[in-house]
Design a protein around this motif. Structure first.
Motif, short mmCIF file in Angstrom:
data_model
loop_
_atom_site.label_atom_id
_atom_site.label_comp_id
_atom_site.label_asym_id
_atom_site.label_seq_id
_atom_site.Cartn_x
_atom_site.Cartn_y
_atom_site.Cartn_z
N ARG A 182 40.06 -3.33 9.18
CA ARG A 182 39.65 -1.74 9.76
C ARG A 182 40.68 -0.80 9.71
O ARG A 182 40.43 0.40 9.47
CB ARG A 182 38.60 -1.72 11.03
CG ARG A 182 37.91 -0.71 11.08
CD ARG A 182 37.01 -0.97 12.43
NE ARG A 182 37.25 -1.96 13.55
CZ ARG A 182 38.14 -1.60 14.49
NH1 ARG A 182 38.76 -0.43 14.70
NH2 ARG A 182 38.36 -2.61 15.37
N THR A 183 41.78 -1.28 10.48
CA THR A 183 42.74 -0.22 10.85
C THR A 183 44.20 -0.02 9.33
O THR A 183 44.57 0.65 9.64
CB THR A 183 43.52 -0.36 12.05
OG1 THR A 183 44.04 -1.72 12.05
CG2 THR A 183 42.41 -0.41 13.07
N HIS A 184 44.12 -1.22 9.05
CA HIS A 184 45.28 -1.37 7.98
C HIS A 184 46.69 -1.06 8.69
O HIS A 184 47.61 -0.65 8.22
CB HIS A 184 45.02 -0.39 6.74
CG HIS A 184 43.98 -0.67 5.99
ND1 HIS A 184 43.69 0.19 4.80
CD2 HIS A 184 43.16 -1.53 5.88
CE1 HIS A 184 42.67 -0.26 4.20
NE2 HIS A 184 41.94 -1.35 4.73
N ASP A 185 46.58 -1.73 9.78
CA ASP A 185 47.89 -1.80 10.74
C ASP A 185 48.76 -2.96 10.34
O ASP A 185 48.24 -4.19 10.61
CB ASP A 185 47.42 -1.68 12.26
CG ASP A 185 48.52 -1.70 13.14
OD1 ASP A 185 49.63 -2.08 12.71
OD2 ASP A 185 48.35 -1.14 14.14
N PRO A 186 49.91 -2.50 9.84
CA PRO A 186 50.71 -3.69 9.33
C PRO A 186 51.40 -4.63 10.42
O PRO A 186 51.50 -5.72 10.36
CB PRO A 186 51.84 -3.15 8.57
CG PRO A 186 51.56 -1.53 8.38
CD PRO A 186 50.37 -1.29 9.26
N GLU A 187 51.65 -4.04 11.73
CA GLU A 187 51.91 -4.75 12.86
C GLU A 187 50.75 -5.75 13.42
O GLU A 187 51.26 -6.84 13.80
CB GLU A 187 52.09 -3.75 13.91
CG GLU A 187 53.70 -3.16 13.72
CD GLU A 187 53.96 -2.27 14.99
OE1 GLU A 187 53.66 -2.31 16.19
OE2 GLU A 187 54.74 -1.08 14.50
N LEU A 188 49.54 -5.40 13.35
CA LEU A 188 48.62 -6.02 13.90
C LEU A 188 48.37 -7.21 12.71
O LEU A 188 48.03 -8.36 13.14
CB LEU A 188 46.99 -5.40 13.69
CG LEU A 188 46.56 -4.65 15.13
CD1 LEU A 188 45.51 -4.05 14.94
CD2 LEU A 188 47.01 -5.53 16.36
N ALA A 189 48.59 -7.01 11.47
CA ALA A 189 48.78 -7.95 10.36
C ALA A 189 49.64 -9.17 10.61
O ALA A 189 49.20 -10.22 10.56
CB ALA A 189 48.72 -7.26 8.93
N THR A 190 50.68 -8.64 10.98
CA THR A 190 51.79 -9.53 11.29
C THR A 190 51.63 -10.58 12.54
O THR A 190 51.86 -11.73 12.64
CB THR A 190 53.17 -8.79 11.57
OG1 THR A 190 53.58 -8.18 10.47
CG2 THR A 190 54.32 -9.76 11.76
N GLU A 191 51.00 -9.85 13.46
CA GLU A 191 50.34 -10.54 14.63
C GLU A 191 49.60 -11.62 14.31
O GLU A 191 49.65 -13.03 14.91
CB GLU A 191 49.62 -9.56 15.60
CG GLU A 191 49.21 -10.30 17.02
CD GLU A 191 50.28 -10.67 17.90
OE1 GLU A 191 50.05 -11.68 18.37
OE2 GLU A 191 51.33 -10.43 17.57
N LEU A 192 48.75 -11.76 13.04
CA LEU A 192 48.00 -12.98 12.79
C LEU A 192 48.62 -13.98 12.56
O LEU A 192 48.35 -15.17 12.61
CB LEU A 192 47.06 -12.50 11.35
CG LEU A 192 45.89 -11.55 11.62
CD1 LEU A 192 45.60 -10.85 10.44
CD2 LEU A 192 44.74 -12.15 12.34
N GLY A 193 49.96 -13.91 11.93
CA GLY A 193 50.69 -15.14 11.61
C GLY A 193 51.30 -15.86 12.90
O GLY A 193 51.28 -17.04 13.12
N ARG A 194 51.77 -14.84 13.97
CA ARG A 194 51.97 -15.46 15.35
C ARG A 194 50.86 -16.20 15.99
O ARG A 194 51.08 -17.08 16.48
CB ARG A 194 52.60 -14.18 15.91
CG ARG A 194 53.96 -13.92 15.32
CD ARG A 194 54.57 -13.10 16.58
NE ARG A 194 53.96 -11.59 16.65
CZ ARG A 194 54.36 -10.67 16.01
NH1 ARG A 194 55.35 -10.77 14.78
NH2 ARG A 194 53.76 -9.45 15.88
N ARG A 195 49.80 -15.74 15.99
CA ARG A 195 48.70 -16.06 16.60
C ARG A 195 48.18 -17.58 15.83
O ARG A 195 47.74 -18.33 16.57
CB ARG A 195 47.68 -15.26 16.88
CG ARG A 195 47.81 -14.18 17.80
CD ARG A 195 46.68 -13.52 18.60
NE ARG A 195 47.11 -12.37 19.09
CZ ARG A 195 46.18 -11.66 19.57
NH1 ARG A 195 44.76 -11.84 19.41
NH2 ARG A 195 46.30 -10.42 20.17
N ASP A 196 48.30 -17.41 14.49
CA ASP A 196 47.92 -18.75 13.79
C ASP A 196 48.78 -19.73 14.43
O ASP A 196 48.50 -21.05 14.13
CB ASP A 196 47.88 -18.63 12.31
CG ASP A 196 47.63 -19.84 11.56
OD1 ASP A 196 46.57 -20.33 11.71
OD2 ASP A 196 48.49 -20.27 10.73
#
Length: 101
Positions: free
Chosen positions: A26-40
């Protein structure tokens, strides 16, 4: 038991990843996108713990229960991997730079 607790934690982690992936799309926020890897990474660790638990000869479950738990754990782990791919694609879309694996 412990198997159910790990699977419950994996389910909660996968649900959180789904919500975060939705925000990223929804936001296209790259920082949030990077967070996906950390949470995975948390989901991957839970998957390793689950397999270690099931492989222990003292694990009290049956063979069908081991198969079901193994498959469910694997499905959760793969789901997490797919959210990471979503994040990488959003980062590429926004920055033009691929995120290394």
């Amino acid at each position: 038991g412990e198997t159910e607790e790990i699977l419950n934690r994996m389910g909660r982690a996968a649900t959180a990843l789904a919500g975060l992936a939705e925000q990223v799309l929804r936001t296209h926020d790259p920082e949030l996108a990077t967070e996906l890897g950390r949470r995975d990474d948390e989901l991957d660790e839970l998957h390793r713990r689950l397999l270690t638990l099931i492989e222990d000869p003292t694990w009290p479950g049956s063979i069908p229960a081991a198969v079901d738990a193994t498959l469910l754990g694997r499905f959760y782990e793969r789901f997490g991997d797919h959210t990471v791919v979503v994040g990488r694609r959003v980062i590429f879309l926004v920055t033009g730079e691929p995120l290394s694996p």
